[in-house]
Scaffold this motif. Structure first.
Motif, PDB file in Angstrom:
ATOM      1  N   ARG A 214      27.495  12.124  25.159  1.00 43.84           N
ATOM      2  CA  ARG A 214      28.695  11.386  24.771  1.00 43.84           C
ATOM      3  C   ARG A 214      28.536  10.828  23.369  1.00 43.84           C
ATOM      4  O   ARG A 214      29.485  10.799  22.578  1.00 43.84           O
ATOM      5  CB  ARG A 214      28.944  10.248  25.778  1.00 43.84           C
ATOM      6  CG  ARG A 214      30.068   9.288  25.402  1.00 43.84           C
ATOM      7  CD  ARG A 214      31.385   9.982  25.241  1.00 43.84           C
ATOM      8  NE  ARG A 214      32.433   9.030  24.893  1.00 43.84           N
ATOM      9  CZ  ARG A 214      33.503   9.336  24.185  1.00 43.84           C
ATOM     10  NH1 ARG A 214      33.684  10.587  23.735  1.00 43.84           N
ATOM     11  NH2 ARG A 214      34.415   8.427  23.914  1.00 43.84           N
ATOM     12  N   LEU A 215      27.338  10.391  23.026  1.00 45.73           N
ATOM     13  CA  LEU A 215      27.069   9.895  21.681  1.00 45.73           C
ATOM     14  C   LEU A 215      27.298  11.000  20.648  1.00 45.73           C
ATOM     15  O   LEU A 215      27.831  10.751  19.558  1.00 45.73           O
ATOM     16  CB  LEU A 215      25.638   9.367  21.598  1.00 45.73           C
ATOM     17  CG  LEU A 215      25.155   8.839  20.250  1.00 45.73           C
ATOM     18  CD1 LEU A 215      26.052   7.720  19.734  1.00 45.73           C
ATOM     19  CD2 LEU A 215      23.708   8.343  20.365  1.00 45.73           C
ATOM     20  N   VAL A 216      26.909  12.222  20.973  1.00 48.05           N
ATOM     21  CA  VAL A 216      27.161  13.353  20.079  1.00 48.05           C
ATOM     22  C   VAL A 216      28.658  13.506  19.831  1.00 48.05           C
ATOM     23  O   VAL A 216      29.106  13.711  18.690  1.00 48.05           O
ATOM     24  CB  VAL A 216      26.571  14.649  20.677  1.00 48.05           C
ATOM     25  CG1 VAL A 216      27.067  15.870  19.895  1.00 48.05           C
ATOM     26  CG2 VAL A 216      25.052  14.604  20.649  1.00 48.05           C
ATOM     27  N   GLN A 217      29.454  13.413  20.881  1.00 53.21           N
ATOM     28  CA  GLN A 217      30.908  13.530  20.731  1.00 53.21           C
ATOM     29  C   GLN A 217      31.463  12.448  19.815  1.00 53.21           C
ATOM     30  O   GLN A 217      32.332  12.699  18.966  1.00 53.21           O
ATOM     31  CB  GLN A 217      31.578  13.459  22.096  1.00 53.21           C
ATOM     32  CG  GLN A 217      31.254  14.625  23.022  1.00 53.21           C
ATOM     33  CD  GLN A 217      31.856  14.446  24.411  1.00 53.21           C
ATOM     34  OE1 GLN A 217      32.347  13.377  24.760  1.00 53.21           O
ATOM     35  NE2 GLN A 217      31.821  15.514  25.200  1.00 53.21           N
ATOM     36  N   LEU A 218      30.976  11.230  19.996  1.00 49.95           N
ATOM     37  CA  LEU A 218      31.431  10.128  19.148  1.00 49.95           C
ATOM     38  C   LEU A 218      31.082  10.358  17.684  1.00 49.95           C
ATOM     39  O   LEU A 218      31.899  10.111  16.785  1.00 49.95           O
ATOM     40  CB  LEU A 218      30.815   8.819  19.635  1.00 49.95           C
ATOM     41  CG  LEU A 218      31.358   8.244  20.944  1.00 49.95           C
ATOM     42  CD1 LEU A 218      30.498   7.079  21.405  1.00 49.95           C
ATOM     43  CD2 LEU A 218      32.797   7.793  20.771  1.00 49.95           C
ATOM     44  N   LEU A 219      29.869  10.823  17.429  1.00 49.67           N
ATOM     45  CA  LEU A 219      29.470  11.086  16.043  1.00 49.67           C
ATOM     46  C   LEU A 219      30.319  12.185  15.420  1.00 49.67           C
ATOM     47  O   LEU A 219      30.719  12.096  14.257  1.00 49.67           O
ATOM     48  CB  LEU A 219      27.989  11.466  15.988  1.00 49.67           C
ATOM     49  CG  LEU A 219      26.974  10.329  15.992  1.00 49.67           C
ATOM     50  CD1 LEU A 219      25.569  10.880  15.970  1.00 49.67           C
ATOM     51  CD2 LEU A 219      27.179   9.410  14.794  1.00 49.67           C
TER      52      LEU A 219
END
Length: 479
Positions: A81-86
């Motif tokens: 999910r952090l990857v998506q946010l970045l």
């Protein structure tokens, strides 16, 4: 660009933004207080007081008991999910990096993309065999030996400014992935799993000592200069806490006589001047076979003295940093070095000439120093700026001797058309990474990364980095 509105950067403790009352301990980050790519920006950061340090440790310690039990599937999902946010906020992230650290678009892009790769690799490793432990044989045939890996507890991650996104994530992601909690920066994880503290430089030692003395804190990782790393390791040792340290680098590129001169010169310049040379792996010195020294020097000058081809240069992080870099050039020139910049080449330049050529702002021009010898400060000191020293050597063995006499040992490069001798040469060099026909600035999320000698100990990256944040426990089951 950062707008001219006031920006306040809080602490993050237990998932809550923290601003101390009455503006106490607030400060202006040095990159904005001295020179900024966005002079209109008005930025204030909240510094941590002693009470905030204790609150951060308390929060991490409380969250640790729950987080360590969180399933690996949930941890992996959070990282993805952090990857998506970045990805969704990539342009915003890049702009902030460029404004706050005066980075080029190329460097901010590298920070973003390599951070995403790091997070993805960490997510993959969470459920890999590297953290599964083992069942070794026991001398008792009716007993079973179990070796399990367990998280340590609260981890301090201290990351530098020069690669803020990537090294910030690197300081906490492996620790959190293996079930620890960490103090560095906030992210979308349960409250207390990752807390964020800031402080001005004059209270750095007090903040660190307050945190490292807490029993709940079990390890520190630090990326930065060797003098600061030595102080951190000493203080942590007195508290019986281990450290993972990636420190300074004095990185050499060795150019052998059978090299593709044009290709090697381009790679050396890339390694020396990317992000203004403000990378721990930046090429500081190139050792060139004497038979091709003149040709290779000219190839370097054809790049840096050509306004259309020269690497992009932006202001260094502060004017103080720029002054330190200039002092290295001035010292070398006073001891006989020839100075090459985009404006020309200068043998025994006067002080007035150097002042004109090097300027006085936070921007230092790309500078090649020829005629290096051991009396010059730059022979042993990490430049951490857009400087490159060139030196002629009579043999590969002489190059190895020079490399191995250096107290640092982070990265290196060898340029040649003959790979097998290069491999043998790499094995002789007391460094932690050697890039054959590549530049010294190179790291990947799947590889171990760390130092040798005064460049530190331990390894970030891949499963090596994950194993830094667990301890081995033996359980014997008897009948």
């Amino acid at each position: 660009m950062i707008s001219n509105k006031h920006i306040f950067v809080p602490l993050i403790i237990n998932g809550i933004d923290v601003q101390l009352p009455d503006g106490s301990y607030a400060f202006t980050p040095e990159s904005f207080s001295t020179i900024s790519a966005s002079p209109s920006a008005n930025v204030t950061a909240q510094g941590a007081d002693i009470a905030s340090c204790h609150r951060a440790v308390d929060s991490c310690a409380q969250a640790f008991h729950t987080w360590r039990q969180t399933s690996t599937a949930k941890r992996r999902a959070l990282f993805l999910r952090l990857v998506q946010l970045l990805r969704s906020r990539g342009d915003e992230v890049r702009t902030i990096i460029e404004d706050e650290t005066h980075a080029t678009p190329l460097w901010s892009s590298i920070n973003l993309e390599e951070s995403i790769l790091l997070i993805e690799e960490t997510a993959a490793l969470v459920t890999s065999f590297n953290l599964t432990g083992s069942i070794p044989p026991s001398q008792n045939s009716e007993a079973h030996s179990l070796v399990v890996l367990e998280p340590l507890g609260v981890i301090i991650g201290i990351a530098p400014w020069n690669s803020p996104l990537l090294l910030g994530f690197r300081a906490v992601l492996p620790a959190i992935a293996t079930g620890n909690t960490a103090i560095l920066k906030g992210s979308r994880v349960p409250p207390g799993v990752c807390n964020f503290l800031l402080h001005p430089s004059d209270v750095a030692a007090t903040v660190f000592e307050t945190i490292i003395e807490r029993h709940e804190v079990r390890k520190c990782n630090f990326t930065g200069s060797t003098p600061v790393g030595r102080a951190i390791a000493s203080r942590a040792a007195s508290a019986l806490k281990p450290c993972l340290l990636e420190l300074g680098g004095k990185n050499f590129a060795v150019v052998l006589d059978d090299v593709d001169v044009t290709k090697a010169a381009a790679l050396v310049c890339e390694g020396a001047f990317l992000n203004n040379g403000q990378v721990c792996m930046s090429t500081d010195t190139v050792l060139i076979a004497s038979s091709i020294f003149a040709e290779f020097r000219q190839a370097l000058l054809s790049i840096v003295q050509n306004a259309n081809n020269a690497p992009e240069i932006t202001p260094l992080i502060t004017t103080k940093a720029a002054s330190r870099v200039r002092s290295l050039v001035i010292d070398a020139a006073s001891k006989g070095a020839v100075i090459h910049t985009i404006s020309g080449s200068y043998a025994t330049p006067s002080a007035k000439t150097l002042e004109r050529v090097l300027g006085s702002s936070a921007t230092v021009p790309i500078t090649i120093i020829e005629g290096l010898d051991r009396s010059m400060d730059i022979f042993t000191q990490e430049s951490f700026g857009p400087l490159l020293s060139v030196m002629s050597v009579g043999s590969a063995d002489e190059a190895v001797e020079i490399v191995n006499q250096c107290r640092y040992g982070l990265s290196s490069a060898i340029h040649t058309k003959n790979h097998y001798p290069a491999l043998l040469l790499a094995k002789k060099m007391k460094v932690s990474a050697t890039h054959i026909n590549g530049c010294t600035v190179h790291d990947e999320s799947t590889l171990p990364h760390g130092g040798h000698g005064d460049s530190g100990w331990g390894r970030f990256g891949g499963h090596w980095g994950m194993q830094e944040f667990v301890h081995t426990k033996t359980v014997i089951i008897n009948k």
